[in-house]
Design a protein around this motif. Sequence first.
Motif, PDB file in Angstrom:
ATOM      1  N   PRO A  12      11.154-100.392 -67.899  1.00  0.00           N
ATOM      2  CA  PRO A  12       9.666-100.285 -68.378  1.00  0.00           C
ATOM      3  C   PRO A  12       9.583-101.651 -68.964  1.00  0.00           C
ATOM      4  O   PRO A  12       8.382-101.903 -69.180  1.00  0.00           O
ATOM      5  CB  PRO A  12       9.735 -98.964 -69.437  1.00  0.00           C
ATOM      6  CG  PRO A  12      10.823 -97.999 -68.764  1.00  0.00           C
ATOM      7  CD  PRO A  12      12.036 -98.949 -68.216  1.00  0.00           C
ATOM      8  N   LEU A  13      10.500-102.146 -69.684  1.00  0.00           N
ATOM      9  CA  LEU A  13      10.224-103.594 -70.778  1.00  0.00           C
ATOM     10  C   LEU A  13       9.839-104.484 -69.643  1.00  0.00           C
ATOM     11  O   LEU A  13       9.073-105.238 -69.864  1.00  0.00           O
ATOM     12  CB  LEU A  13      11.616-103.535 -71.479  1.00  0.00           C
ATOM     13  CG  LEU A  13      11.807-102.622 -72.439  1.00  0.00           C
ATOM     14  CD1 LEU A  13      13.301-103.010 -73.198  1.00  0.00           C
ATOM     15  CD2 LEU A  13      10.683-102.560 -73.394  1.00  0.00           C
ATOM     16  N   CYS A  34      13.408-109.377 -52.446  1.00  0.00           N
ATOM     17  CA  CYS A  34      13.360-107.726 -52.288  1.00  0.00           C
ATOM     18  C   CYS A  34      12.045-107.450 -51.933  1.00  0.00           C
ATOM     19  O   CYS A  34      11.141-108.101 -51.429  1.00  0.00           O
ATOM     20  CB  CYS A  34      13.678-107.056 -53.588  1.00  0.00           C
ATOM     21  SG  CYS A  34      12.429-107.277 -54.996  1.00  0.00           S
ATOM     22  N   THR A  35      11.938-106.047 -51.314  1.00  0.00           N
ATOM     23  CA  THR A  35      10.824-105.565 -50.905  1.00  0.00           C
ATOM     24  C   THR A  35       9.966-105.159 -52.023  1.00  0.00           C
ATOM     25  O   THR A  35      10.483-104.898 -53.173  1.00  0.00           O
ATOM     26  CB  THR A  35      11.181-104.296 -50.042  1.00  0.00           C
ATOM     27  OG1 THR A  35      11.627-103.328 -50.998  1.00  0.00           O
ATOM     28  CG2 THR A  35      12.055-104.651 -48.968  1.00  0.00           C
ATOM     29  N   VAL A  40       9.460-102.117 -57.428  1.00  0.00           N
ATOM     30  CA  VAL A  40       8.892-101.338 -58.212  1.00  0.00           C
ATOM     31  C   VAL A  40       9.745-100.281 -58.659  1.00  0.00           C
ATOM     32  O   VAL A  40       9.485 -99.663 -60.009  1.00  0.00           O
ATOM     33  CB  VAL A  40       7.416-100.485 -57.555  1.00  0.00           C
ATOM     34  CG1 VAL A  40       7.143 -99.384 -57.997  1.00  0.00           C
ATOM     35  CG2 VAL A  40       6.597-101.419 -57.182  1.00  0.00           C
ATOM     36  N   ASP A  41      10.633-100.081 -57.896  1.00  0.00           N
ATOM     37  CA  ASP A  41      11.799 -98.984 -58.297  1.00  0.00           C
ATOM     38  C   ASP A  41      12.509 -99.696 -59.544  1.00  0.00           C
ATOM     39  O   ASP A  41      13.079 -98.693 -60.519  1.00  0.00           O
ATOM     40  CB  ASP A  41      12.681 -98.984 -57.279  1.00  0.00           C
ATOM     41  CG  ASP A  41      12.143 -97.891 -56.062  1.00  0.00           C
ATOM     42  OD1 ASP A  41      11.160 -97.478 -56.358  1.00  0.00           O
ATOM     43  OD2 ASP A  41      12.837 -97.990 -55.010  1.00  0.00           O
ATOM     44  N   GLN A  45      14.256 -98.264 -63.727  1.00  0.00           N
ATOM     45  CA  GLN A  45      15.691 -98.463 -63.796  1.00  0.00           C
ATOM     46  C   GLN A  45      15.887 -98.337 -65.402  1.00  0.00           C
ATOM     47  O   GLN A  45      15.417 -99.111 -66.232  1.00  0.00           O
ATOM     48  CB  GLN A  45      16.395 -99.392 -63.246  1.00  0.00           C
ATOM     49  CG  GLN A  45      16.144 -99.242 -61.548  1.00  0.00           C
ATOM     50  CD  GLN A  45      16.935 -98.016 -61.137  1.00  0.00           C
ATOM     51  OE1 GLN A  45      18.142 -97.917 -61.407  1.00  0.00           O
ATOM     52  NE2 GLN A  45      16.331 -97.329 -60.597  1.00  0.00           N
ATOM     53  N   HIS A  46      16.801 -97.761 -65.814  1.00  0.00           N
ATOM     54  CA  HIS A  46      17.402 -97.735 -67.159  1.00  0.00           C
ATOM     55  C   HIS A  46      18.293 -98.965 -67.560  1.00  0.00           C
ATOM     56  O   HIS A  46      18.328 -99.580 -68.627  1.00  0.00           O
ATOM     57  CB  HIS A  46      18.189 -96.479 -67.781  1.00  0.00           C
ATOM     58  CG  HIS A  46      18.833 -96.288 -68.975  1.00  0.00           C
ATOM     59  ND1 HIS A  46      17.925 -96.292 -70.105  1.00  0.00           N
ATOM     60  CD2 HIS A  46      19.835 -96.772 -69.573  1.00  0.00           C
ATOM     61  CE1 HIS A  46      18.687 -96.250 -71.125  1.00  0.00           C
ATOM     62  NE2 HIS A  46      20.095 -96.396 -71.000  1.00  0.00           N
ATOM     63  N   GLU A  47      19.083 -99.260 -66.648  1.00  0.00           N
ATOM     64  CA  GLU A  47      19.682-100.613 -66.589  1.00  0.00           C
ATOM     65  C   GLU A  47      19.844-101.157 -65.043  1.00  0.00           C
ATOM     66  O   GLU A  47      19.502-100.707 -64.277  1.00  0.00           O
ATOM     67  CB  GLU A  47      21.229-100.124 -67.149  1.00  0.00           C
ATOM     68  CG  GLU A  47      21.891 -99.209 -66.017  1.00  0.00           C
ATOM     69  CD  GLU A  47      23.167 -98.755 -66.502  1.00  0.00           C
ATOM     70  OE1 GLU A  47      24.197 -98.649 -65.903  1.00  0.00           O
ATOM     71  OE2 GLU A  47      23.336 -98.435 -67.977  1.00  0.00           O
TER      72      GLU A  47
END
Length: 140
Positions: A12-13, A34-35, A40-41, A45-47
């Motif tokens: 999110p950051l 990347c696609t 967007v994925d 992600q947390h990490e």
Amino acid sequence: MKIDLKEINIGPLIKMEVENSDIDISRICNFMKCTEQEAVDMYTQHELSTDLLLKWSKLLKYDFFRLYSQHLIFYAPQKDPVGAHIKKKSMLPSFRKNLYTSEMIRFILELIRTEKKSKKEVIEEYNIPKTTLHKWLDKY
């Protein structure tokens, strides 16, 4: 949005910084190789791997690693001075731990102003010298 340095959720950051920088998704995908969906994925992600985080840092011209460095300054235990002379010298570079960024200073002063922590608690928990804390309080 306030950043929680105790629990860093990097996706999110990155998304927030992408929105602030107004970079087109096609440029992101081209740079990251990347696609659009993969990019967007990453926002959820947390990490992320250090390789991906380095790419994001370069693309957005923002040092995301500094968030982790600040976490270490605040929450990592200090070296134990007892027996420290016995430890072998590391081949890795040595960094000073007492470098305080303006974000860190604001974070600490906010803890005191909102009375979440006392001056004594801040000094003990974050290992900040008493004189340094008082200089910050006078200055800011």
